[in-house]
Write an enzyme that holds these catalytic residues in place. Structure first.
Site, PDB file in Angstrom:
ATOM      1  CB  SER A  25      -2.471 -11.667  -1.323  1.00  0.00           C
ATOM      2  OG  SER A  25      -1.116 -11.672  -1.673  1.00  0.00           O
TER       3      SER A  25
ATOM      4  CE  LYS B  50      -3.169  -2.983   0.085  1.00  0.00           C
ATOM      5  NZ  LYS B  50      -2.258  -4.126   0.249  1.00  0.00           N
TER       6      LYS B  50
ATOM      7  CB  CYS C 276       6.065 -10.335  -1.677  1.00  0.00           C
ATOM      8  SG  CYS C 276       5.506 -10.239   0.033  1.00  0.00           S
TER       9      CYS C 276
END
Length: 557
Positions: A473, A127, A197
């Site tokens: 996700s 975010k 990630c």
């Protein structure tokens, strides 16, 4: 007329009447020379809880060196981050999407409050990336966004791992397919150091989308967090920020409708995260550009999937970088006639010029040639129907089937759905429905990786579907539909569903329907009693009152 590099700070610092302001600056070490130069904010999201943002202070130091070398005075400040991978599956996850708008708000307030002349934003976790660009669009000051970079892949048992493998290993352990020792070994290997990630999950999706948008230099975001070149990239970002300032190049000159369409094409070609729909609509709104969900579907229908990326594909973000990165994808789109080539970027060159300069690694296998795509259409589609009249988002990058029809298994909280998967109560062909998890209903529109990872780990990923008014996700894969709008708390038809209702998902027809008449849905909705708000004060309650529909970007402004 030449652009004044001190177009804001003169008012703050010049003249006898501003002596009091200057004395505060002197107290923390600024000199007369410092205060005579343009003030450049260096905003980042360092937090001592996540690898996604753990290199931001180091990146900020290098950015500041670059700003000083180019004749500016850098002023570092930080904002917050909520780390999805840590909060996932808990009440904490409700804070994640809320943090996006709070990040934008806080950066805006610091820059407006101190009349800074320009801005570098450093982002990492999911975010923080759109939040920083939303702030840039609001402020419309000369600005550059730098992504802290992807984490390297982990290695275990001959496989290259990302955090996705940990979530799926949890499901495999709960299904009895692996033991605690193997789960622990995967847990210890998956995330080896700094960086966000490592697949084409939300962080890397948005970092690549913003290269395509032009607010970050093409190829710079793609340099992994621990790569030897990353610190030099940060230094060059500081110098570039001063160049952008002197040219007077404003974010709203870059964030145009055509540039946003380029960003969407980049998302589709890389099989990116469903969250890109929310975030690009939100950025467009801040820039005063109208962007709808239909534009995503229109571009998806003509954009091939070219990058073979996790979560559904074979490769990680560092491997994408080694192959040539986003410049190669841009070049493919340019060659296919799918790129608006004349759109300006922060470098002063057009996106077409950047694409033509791409350098592709010989023999690379990550980015397919145009004549051999992974799929002929993009990785995201927009569905509508009697269950989602305002639209919803399905990720189909790794999907082979186009239709799923099955009975609803209805849950009003993510935790209840996860327990059902863990206990083996979900059967092949089921359609899991998780509602009251939308922007208002959650509040905060949680991601569902805890559930979707459990489904994959239990071996159900190819045989069940899941729909929710919450989010997924970027690490999610399977037959998954999110952002169902209107959400349940707003009286959306998802609130009318009962266990056993037959739901049909048809990707080719772009339909999401339940086999109920309009009259029956209306009758059921009249009888619905929504759950009581979980939060009646504080930021969660405030957000629930202010936030818009997911179909409008779930924004609070």
């Amino acid at each position: 007329m030449a652009f004044d590099p001190r177009h804001k700070s003169r008012t703050l610092l010049d003249g006898a009447d501003r002596a009091a302001a200057r004395t505060y600056f002197r107290a923390v070490g600024f000199t007369d020379e410092d205060l005579s130069r343009p003030l450049i904010g260096v905003a980042h999201c360092w937090i001592e809880i996540t690898p996604c943002n753990s290199n931001h202070r180091k990146m900020a130091d290098k950015v500041k060196e670059g700003v000083r070398a180019a004749g500016g005075t850098p002023i570092e400040f930080n904002t917050i981050s909520v780390t999805d991978g840590i909060a996932m599956g808990t009440e904490g996850m409700k804070a994640s999407l809320i943090s996006r708008d709070w990040i934008a708000d806080s950066v805006e307030l610091v820059v407006r409050g101190h009349l800074l002349d320009g801005l570098v934003t450093i982002s990492g976790c999911d975010k923080t990336i759109p939040g920083m660009v939303m702030a840039m669009a609001r402020l419309n000051l000369p600005a550059v966004m730098l992504y802290g970079g992807s984490i390297m892949y982990g290695e275990y048992g001959g496989r290259r791992l990302t955090v996705q493998d940990v979530f799926e290993a949890i499901g495999a352990r709960n299904a009895g397919r692996i033991g605690d020792d193997e789960l622990h070994r995967i847990e210890c290997a998956a995330c080896p150091g700094d960086g966000a990630c490592g697949g084409q999950f939300t962080a890397n999706t948005m970092s690549t989308a913003f290269e395509m948008l032009g607010v970050s230099p093409m190829g710079w975001n793609g340099v992994p967090a621990t790569h030897p070149e990353k610190e030099d990239i940060a230094f060059r970002t500081g110098k570039l920020a001063m160049d952008v300032l002197r040219r007077g190049l404003l974010p709203r000159r870059i964030i145009t409708k055509k540039a946003l369409l380029n960003a969407i094409a980049g998302v589709m070609a890389t099989g990116g995260s469903t969250n890109a729909v929310l975030h690009l609509i939100a950025v467009a709104r801040e820039a005063g550009v109208k962007l709808t969900m239909e534009e995503f579907d229109r571009i998806s229908r003509k954009t091939p999937v070219l990058a073979d990326m996790k979560p559904w594909g074979a490769y990680t973000a560092p491997e994408m970088f080694d192959a040539g990165g986003m410049p190669v994808v841009a070049k493919r789109l340019l060659d296919a006639g799918l790129l608006h080539a004349d759109e300006m970027t922060v470098t002063g060159r057009t996106i077409g010029e950047e694409a033509r300069a791409a350098r592709e690694a010989p023999g690379q296998k990550v980015i397919r040639p145009l004549d051999d795509p992974l799929k002929t259409e993009g990785g995201l589609v927009i569905l509508r129907g009697n269950l989602s009249p305002d639209g919803c988002v399905a990720k189909v990058s790794g999907q082979k089937k186009d239709v799923h029809r099955g009975p609803a298994r209805v849950f009003d909280r993510e935790e209840d759905a996860f327990q059902a998967v863990k206990a083996g109560r979900i059967k092949p062909n089921d359609v899991i429905v998780i509602r009251y998890e939308g922007p208002k209903g959650g509040p905060g529109m949680r991601e569902m990786l805890h559930v979707t990872g459990a489904l994959q780990g239990a071996g159900l990923g190819d045989t069940v579907a899941l729909m929710t008014d919450g989010r997924f996700s970027g690490a999610t894969h399977g037959f998954m539909i999110g952002h169902v709008a209107p959400e349940a708390l707003d009286g959306g038809p998802i609130a009318a569903l009962r266990n056993g209702d037959v739901i049909t998902i048809d990707v080719k027809k772009r339909k999401l329907d339940v086999e109920l008449s309009a009259a029956e849905i209306k009758k059921r909705l009249k009888a619905v009693k929504p759950p009581k708000p979980r939060y009646t004060w504080g930021v969660m309650a405030k957000y629930a009152k202010l936030v818009s529909s997911a179909s409008e970007g779930a924004v609070t402004g």
